[in-house]
Design a protein around this motif. Structure first.
Motif, short mmCIF file in Angstrom:
data_model
loop_
_atom_site.label_atom_id
_atom_site.label_comp_id
_atom_site.label_asym_id
_atom_site.label_seq_id
_atom_site.Cartn_x
_atom_site.Cartn_y
_atom_site.Cartn_z
N GLU A 178 6.30 -10.61 -13.51
CA GLU A 178 5.13 -10.17 -14.27
C GLU A 178 3.89 -10.14 -13.40
N TYR A 179 3.85 -11.05 -12.43
CA TYR A 179 2.69 -11.20 -11.56
C TYR A 179 2.97 -10.48 -10.24
N PRO A 180 2.04 -9.65 -9.74
CA PRO A 180 2.31 -8.89 -8.52
C PRO A 180 2.26 -9.76 -7.26
N THR A 181 2.96 -9.29 -6.23
CA THR A 181 2.78 -9.90 -4.91
C THR A 181 1.55 -9.28 -4.26
N VAL A 182 0.89 -10.03 -3.41
CA VAL A 182 -0.37 -9.59 -2.82
C VAL A 182 -0.27 -9.66 -1.30
N ALA A 183 -0.74 -8.63 -0.64
CA ALA A 183 -0.74 -8.62 0.82
C ALA A 183 -2.00 -7.94 1.33
N THR A 184 -2.58 -8.45 2.42
CA THR A 184 -3.71 -7.80 3.08
C THR A 184 -3.15 -6.85 4.13
N VAL A 185 -3.52 -5.59 4.04
CA VAL A 185 -2.98 -4.58 4.96
C VAL A 185 -3.82 -4.48 6.22
N VAL A 186 -5.10 -4.26 6.06
CA VAL A 186 -6.01 -4.13 7.20
C VAL A 186 -7.12 -5.16 7.03
N LYS A 187 -7.31 -6.00 7.99
CA LYS A 187 -8.32 -7.05 7.89
C LYS A 187 -9.69 -6.52 8.28
N GLY A 188 -10.08 -5.47 7.61
CA GLY A 188 -11.45 -5.02 7.74
C GLY A 188 -11.70 -3.86 8.67
N ILE A 189 -12.11 -2.72 8.09
CA ILE A 189 -12.80 -1.72 8.90
C ILE A 189 -14.06 -2.42 9.36
N PRO A 190 -14.46 -2.29 10.62
CA PRO A 190 -15.59 -3.09 11.14
C PRO A 190 -16.81 -3.07 10.24
N PRO A 191 -17.45 -4.24 10.05
CA PRO A 191 -18.65 -4.32 9.19
C PRO A 191 -19.74 -3.34 9.60
N SER A 192 -19.78 -2.98 10.88
CA SER A 192 -20.79 -2.02 11.33
C SER A 192 -20.61 -0.67 10.65
N LEU A 193 -19.39 -0.38 10.15
CA LEU A 193 -19.11 0.89 9.50
C LEU A 193 -19.22 0.82 7.98
N THR A 194 -19.16 -0.40 7.44
CA THR A 194 -19.17 -0.54 5.98
C THR A 194 -20.41 -1.21 5.44
N ARG A 195 -21.21 -1.84 6.29
CA ARG A 195 -22.37 -2.60 5.83
C ARG A 195 -23.34 -1.70 5.06
N GLY A 196 -23.73 -2.14 3.86
CA GLY A 196 -24.71 -1.41 3.07
C GLY A 196 -24.18 -0.14 2.44
N THR A 197 -22.85 -0.01 2.34
CA THR A 197 -22.28 1.20 1.76
C THR A 197 -21.45 0.87 0.52
N GLN A 198 -21.25 1.88 -0.30
CA GLN A 198 -20.29 1.83 -1.39
C GLN A 198 -18.98 2.38 -0.85
N LEU A 199 -17.84 1.77 -1.20
CA LEU A 199 -16.56 2.21 -0.69
C LEU A 199 -15.67 2.73 -1.81
N TYR A 200 -14.88 3.76 -1.47
CA TYR A 200 -13.95 4.36 -2.41
C TYR A 200 -12.59 4.48 -1.73
N MET A 201 -11.55 4.66 -2.53
CA MET A 201 -10.19 4.71 -1.99
C MET A 201 -9.35 5.69 -2.79
N VAL A 202 -8.47 6.45 -2.08
CA VAL A 202 -7.59 7.40 -2.75
C VAL A 202 -6.41 7.72 -1.84
N HIS A 203 -5.25 8.04 -2.44
CA HIS A 203 -4.11 8.57 -1.70
C HIS A 203 -4.15 10.08 -1.74
N SER A 204 -3.86 10.71 -0.60
CA SER A 204 -3.88 12.16 -0.53
C SER A 204 -2.93 12.63 0.57
N LEU A 205 -1.96 13.47 0.20
CA LEU A 205 -1.01 14.05 1.15
C LEU A 205 -0.36 12.97 2.03
N GLY A 206 0.04 11.89 1.39
CA GLY A 206 0.72 10.82 2.11
C GLY A 206 -0.20 9.91 2.90
#
Length: 327
Positions: A178-206
């Motif tokens: 009933e409870y999912p297993t959890v795994a971290t795939v990528v330990k962070g796109i560098p903070p210099s690229l994500t700091r102060g931004t909103q992030l979104y995620m989607v699958h597309s063409l594999g």
């Protein structure tokens, strides 16, 4: 929605904000025809709406802590457990802003065709991942290291989450537990690229894509608005990432809905490839602005960084600014 169901085009429609004095009437803007339709929806009055990733379905929340799944075409309603059933929810603290408490909602399957689906939420404080299955009396929180999730998406029996540090977390629902297993795939796109931004995620063409939105938060002068987007492809197997400079014929739709990728935009009237269609979901920035959200919308060209409007009218609201509705 009257005969709206038959008229919905391939490109998503823009559901415009609730209007003062006309709260029961909601307008839908058709990008391909540059036409706006109006339909009565008393079920949505006073509610915040979020798109959940399947045709016609939206998640709603009101100031009385009530939450539902609502289908615009059939007007089917699925009652969800109240916000009190979300671990960490504090009504006295959230009083006056309950509508904002759930920040993202995504479902795994279409409730019109199956009862075997999972609804996942990104909730406010403690900013965690919670899920619900039909028949359950409460939501289940998934314990992960302290993370503030920015977006979630469903693909192949798994929810993928991205936090504001760029970490990718997989919630695997493919097992018998009933409870999912959890795994971290990528330990962070560098903070210099994500700091102060909103992030979104989607699958597309594999590919698993993460999109950063710069300008989502208030500047020193009290303003906000998109400056640029960046798209990154995540390699789950190699646990790496690379920037995508060209989406080809793909178009991305993001905002207060599950993020959507359209693979062959050139085949869809009114839809452009290599572009990001965005709505104003920057509620942390517009929360204290009198007219609310609705300013930060447009079409971003990934190749040259230009922005053009997709809706030239005005549509503002404190808790129900425009959002994408998928057919």
């Amino acid at each position: 929605m009257g005969n709206l169901r038959e008229e919905v085009p391939a490109v998503p429609w823009l559901m415009l904000a609730e209007k003062e004095g006309k709260e029961e009437s909601r307008e839908f803007f058709d990008l391909s025809k540059d036409v706006t339709y109006s339909t009565s929806f008393p079920e949505l009055v006073g509610k915040r709406c979020l798109g959940v990733g399947f045709p016609g379905w939206i998640f709603t929340a009101d100031e009385q802590k009530k939450m539902n799944l609502f289908h615009l075409f059939s007007r089917s309603v699925i009652n969800l457990p109240d916000m009190d059933m979300l671990e960490g929810f504090d009504y006295e603290w959230e009083r006056g802003s309950c509508r904002y408490y759930v920040e993202k909602a995504v479902i795994s399957s279409n409730p019109l065709t199956t009862s075997d689906y999972v609804l996942a939420l990104i909730q406010g404080y403690p900013r965690c991942f919670a899920f619900w299955r039909p028949g359950q009396k409460s939501f289940t929180n998934v314990e992960t290291p302290r993370r503030a999730y920015s977006d979630i998406t469903w693909h192949g029996g798994q929810f993928y989450g991205v936090d504001f540090m760029g970490n990718i977390i997989i919630f695997d629902f493919r097992g018998s537990e009933e409870y999912p297993t959890v795994a971290t795939v990528v330990k962070g796109i560098p903070p210099s690229l994500t700091r102060g931004t909103q992030l979104y995620m989607v699958h597309s063409l594999g590919e698993l894509l993460v999109i950063t939105r710069d300008g989502a938060f208030l500047d020193e002068d009290g303003s906000y608005g998109v400056k640029e987007f960046h798209v990154y492809k995540i390699d789950v197997d190699r646990k790496s990432y690379e920037e995508v400079a060209d989406l080809g014929n793909r178009a991305l739709f993001l905002g207060s809905s599950a993020t959507l990728a359209v693979a062959q935009a050139y085949k869809i009237e009114g839809c452009k490839g290599n572009c990001i269609y965005f709505t104003d979901d920057c509620w942390q920035s517009y929360f204290n602005i009198e007219r609310g959200g609705g300013k930060d919308m447009g079409i971003y060209n990934l190749l040259d960084g230009t922005i053009e409007p997709h809706y030239t009218g005005e549509s503002y609201h404190k808790f129900s600014p425009p959002l994408w509705i998928f057919k």
